[in-house]
Design an enzyme around this catalytic site. Structure first.
Site, PDB file in Angstrom:
ATOM      1  N   ASP A   1       0.805  -1.215   0.000  1.00 28.31           N
ATOM      2  CA  ASP A   1       0.000   0.000   0.000  1.00 28.31           C
ATOM      3  C   ASP A   1       0.841   1.270   0.000  1.00 28.31           C
ATOM      4  O   ASP A   1       0.389   2.318  -0.469  1.00 28.31           O
ATOM      5  CB  ASP A   1      -0.951   0.003   1.194  1.00 28.31           C
ATOM      6  CG  ASP A   1      -2.014  -1.077   1.065  1.00 28.31           C
ATOM      7  OD1 ASP A   1      -2.377  -1.404  -0.068  1.00 28.31           O
ATOM      8  OD2 ASP A   1      -2.468  -1.601   2.095  1.00 28.31           O
TER       9      ASP A   1
ATOM     10  N   TYR B   1      -9.805  -1.033   2.883  1.00 27.20           N
ATOM     11  CA  TYR B   1      -9.218  -0.943   4.223  1.00 27.20           C
ATOM     12  C   TYR B   1      -8.913   0.495   4.608  1.00 27.20           C
ATOM     13  O   TYR B   1      -8.609   1.334   3.752  1.00 27.20           O
ATOM     14  CB  TYR B   1      -7.919  -1.749   4.306  1.00 27.20           C
ATOM     15  CG  TYR B   1      -8.071  -3.090   4.993  1.00 27.20           C
ATOM     16  CD1 TYR B   1      -8.424  -3.167   6.332  1.00 27.20           C
ATOM     17  CD2 TYR B   1      -7.856  -4.282   4.301  1.00 27.20           C
ATOM     18  CE1 TYR B   1      -8.556  -4.398   6.970  1.00 27.20           C
ATOM     19  CE2 TYR B   1      -7.989  -5.513   4.933  1.00 27.20           C
ATOM     20  CZ  TYR B   1      -8.343  -5.561   6.267  1.00 27.20           C
ATOM     21  OH  TYR B   1      -8.478  -6.772   6.892  1.00 27.20           O
TER      22      TYR B   1
END
Length: 716
Positions: free
Chosen positions: A355, A439
């Site tokens: 990420d 998320y």
């Protein structure tokens, strides 16, 4: 009144600009202008230039330290304090499907010598082969438009009862896909909705398109096999298979927005009885800013931010009153993270989200909401970044700064007199929250009154879900059914904390500390009663020796020490210890794709010699990079160079292994991870000894609502 912005805070006398201040909006525009001018003058001008990122290129460490005068080592004094303000730029040319990296010298008021008045490109490099810069936010959003318009995808969607205009797409980096070498790729996870704000993750579709992110071409549509079917062993084998029986998406609503839950005819009713908890600071906050340097109690912390790492804290110092301002850490950041999934069959094996490196945690930062994400007396910092055209996008309130009560700092009651000394701790919190598709990650750097630093990571949001057929059983080894026909696959969240120390100087070393039993047997001369134990210390002498793992049996921690200065009483080197029990191993096997690409996750601790260009443990460009043993941190630790009494960098890998629960659905309660940096023989005594005792006169007895009064348990 809440503090809305930096402008509302009284400066403590802002000095000259800080060399690590993020690029301003004006600097970003100057950079993109210089790059466009340069690209048009190339032998083959770039016709469709897209800006992937524009961020500060940090100046050399020794020059910065000399410029600021924080560290007085001879090595620091020997270098020039002249600072060149520079931007590092990553570019895409969609016409030629090529990527470039450029360095731009910017006008600067930081020069002791000649000023740069006009921005200019000082370096220009073509990124060859499979090297791809991170996927940009606008690029990810484009994937939804592509999928809705493509006739192949429309046909596949209608086959399971979904119209293409009702498709929603999460674009993901693809890890490595050997079918499409040297192309910029996205894999597209597809969902649908019952209505505009319905939880789309409750309705996953059974196919995954792969698109070219330069051209918008749909390269293939992958159909994952059902549990129990014979699984193809490779991408090539899979791509030759015809689509299997199709699975319509589960359409039962699973919402988390209360407005949507009320529409689901489930009898939902919001919980009652929660009375307000108010946080007030009637005299205002105890912190202030000197430029972007945060000043609180004895701490000074420069607060930076970039598109990739998000928050970067640097030049952290502490004034202990006796020895003056003491340098602690040059730079702290979460340098990389990876979320590998456990499902072994194609194409689920591609789920391994870096990420930070593949998308940019900073670029995905939320605009934090007063009273929701941050509560109390709040200061915010914005973040300016580039868009694809080289313009400026501003994330308002990207960083939240506030104070919180932190319970008891220290207490002792003399049982003979029943008199107590009790001081309450408080913490200063610098935080940011980002959304990476499904998320959310909250990053909280906290500082307390006794010289400790904590990084807390909070994981929440929605677990990545995939659908099951009507009578399909789960894959018990690799997933959990969290709702009818919805499976959440096992996964890990693994982070790399990069610690660049400067504990009373530039030179450091790292010692592994384990609590172990004395060697002597019961009845021996050295351990007659068998109760002896001690802290076993192992000095790491080379990067290879430093590669190690957490051991809960010994309560393993690591001490970062300056061997050139000792504590007057303990005789130990001054230092800070790194303490973290949240250190799972990477569960993917050696030789797997994610093992190759995430060298920082293979072990929990690494120590390397400092190098200017080694900021990211999986390299600058991890997107679609195959990794290997000569890559990033795996390569750096092979150097046969001493790390004893040298300028070193500590890389700590921490995280969690997530076996999802039905309680994680449809939105996940926060999971918290913490890493502590605690002084160890650094201060002469408890650095919070001077914190006065206090009693909160507004505290009340809940069983009688009677005003509380101060008592002998609080003495100053």
């Amino acid at each position: 009144m809440p503090i809305a912005s930096l402008a509302d805070l009284k400066l403590t006398g802002a000095t000259r600009a800080h060399p690590l201040d993020p690029l301003t909006a004006g600097e970003i525009l100057l950079t993109s202008k210089a790059v466009r001018s340069h690209s048009s003058s190339l032998p083959v001008p770039l016709e469709r230039l897209l800006f992937n990122s524009i961020s500060l290129k940090e100046p050399p460490k020794l020059s910065v330290l000399n410029y600021l005068g924080i560290v007085q080592d001879e090595e620091v004094k020997a270098v020039s304090s002249e600072i060149t303000r520079q931007a590092i730029v990553h570019l895409l040319d969609s016409a030629t499907a090529r990527a470039f990296e450029a360095t731009v010298d910017l006008p600067s008021n930081l020069h002791d010598g000649k000023r740069i008045e006009v921005p200019s490109v000082s370096d220009w490099v073509a990124l060859e082969g499979a090297v791809q810069p991170s996927l940009q936010v606008e690029e990810l959003l484009w994937s939804e438009e592509i999928c809705r318009k493509d006739p192949q995808i429309a046909e596949a969607a209608r086959a399971v009862g979904v119209e293409p205009e009702n498709l929603y797409v999460d674009g993901w980096c693809i890890s490595v896909d050997e079918r499409f070498p040297n192309r910029r790729l996205q894999q597209c996870f597809l969902f649908t909705r019952l209505r505009p704000e319905d939880n789309l993750y409750a309705h996953p579709l059974d196919f995954i398109p792969v698109i070219d992110s330069y051209t918008g071409e749909v390269l293939t549509i992958d159909y994952p096999h059902m549990n129990g079917d014979a699984a193809p062993s490779s991408a090539e084998a899979h791509s030759s298979l015809p689509p299997r029986d199709r699975i319509p998406p589960p359409m039962e609503p699973h919402n988390y927005l209360h407005s949507e839950l009320e529409l689901d005819e489930s009898g939902f009713k919001a919980r009652e009885g929660l009375k307000p908890i108010d946080i007030t600071q009637p005299q205002g906050v105890s912190f202030a800013f000197d430029g972007r340097t945060l000043v609180w109690q004895n701490w000074r912390i420069h607060v930076g931010f970039n598109y990739r790492e998000g928050m970067v804290l640097s030049h952290i110092t502490y004034d202990d009153g006796t020895n003056g301002t003491r340098p602690l850490f040059y730079r702290l950041s979460v340098a990389e993270m990876v979320v590998p999934y456990a499902k072994t069959t194609f194409p689920h094996h591609r789920k391994q989200a870096f990420d930070t490196g593949e998308y940019g945690i900073g670029a995905l930062a939320n605009s934090l909401a007063l009273g929701c994400d941050c509560k109390g007396e709040i200061a915010y910092l914005d973040f300016d970044m580039c868009n694809r055209q080289g313009g400026v996008e501003t994330i308002k309130n990207a960083i939240c700064i506030h104070e919180e009560d932190a319970g008891i700092l220290h207490k002792h009651t003399d049982f003979r007199t029943n008199k107590a000394q009790v001081a309450r701790n408080r913490k200063l919190i610098v935080s940011s929250i980002c959304t990476v598709a499904n998320y959310e990650y909250g990053f909280y750097f906290t500082f307390d009154l006794a010289g400790s630093i904590e990084l807390e990571v909070k994981a929440t949001g929605i677990v990545n879900a995939y659908l099951l057929a009507e009578n399909e059983s789960k894959d018990p080894a690799h997933e959990v059914i969290v709702a009818p026909r919805i499976a959440a696959q096992h996964h890990q969240h693994l982070f790399s904390l990069r610690v660049d120390p400067m504990l009373d100087g530039l030179k450091s070393q790292v010692v592994q500390v384990d609590a172990v039993q004395d060697d002597g047997d019961v009845g021996s001369d050295t351990n007659f009663y068998g109760n002896g134990f001690y802290n076993k210390k192992t000095l790491y002498k080379t990067p290879t020796e430093s590669v190690s793992d957490y051991d809960g049996r010994t309560g393993r921690m690591w001490s970062i020490e300056n061997p050139n200065k000792q504590h007057p009483y303990s005789g130990a080197n001054v230092g800070y210890k790194l303490v973290c029990p949240y250190m799972p191993p990477l569960l993917a096997k050696p030789g797997s794709i994610v093992w190759n690409r995430a060298p920082f996750a293979r072990h929990n601790m690494f120590v390397t010699r400092y190098a200017e260009d080694e900021l990211y443990p999986s390299g600058i460009h991890i997107n679609q990079h195959p990794g290997g043993d000569d890559f990033g941190l795996a390569e750096w630790v092979k150097r046969d160079a001493s790390i004893v009494n040298e300028d070193v960098v500590v890389w700590a890998s921490f995280g969690m292994t997530h076996f999802s629960r039905p309680e994680d659905w449809p939105i996940m309660p926060v999971e918290m991870l913490r890493v502590h940096l605690k002084p160890s023989s650094f201060f002469q005594r408890n650095p919070g000894l001077d914190v006065p005792s206090s009693a909160d006169l507004k505290s009340k007895l809940a069983n009688g609502n009677t005003n509380g009064t101060s008592s002998s348990c609080c003495r100053s």
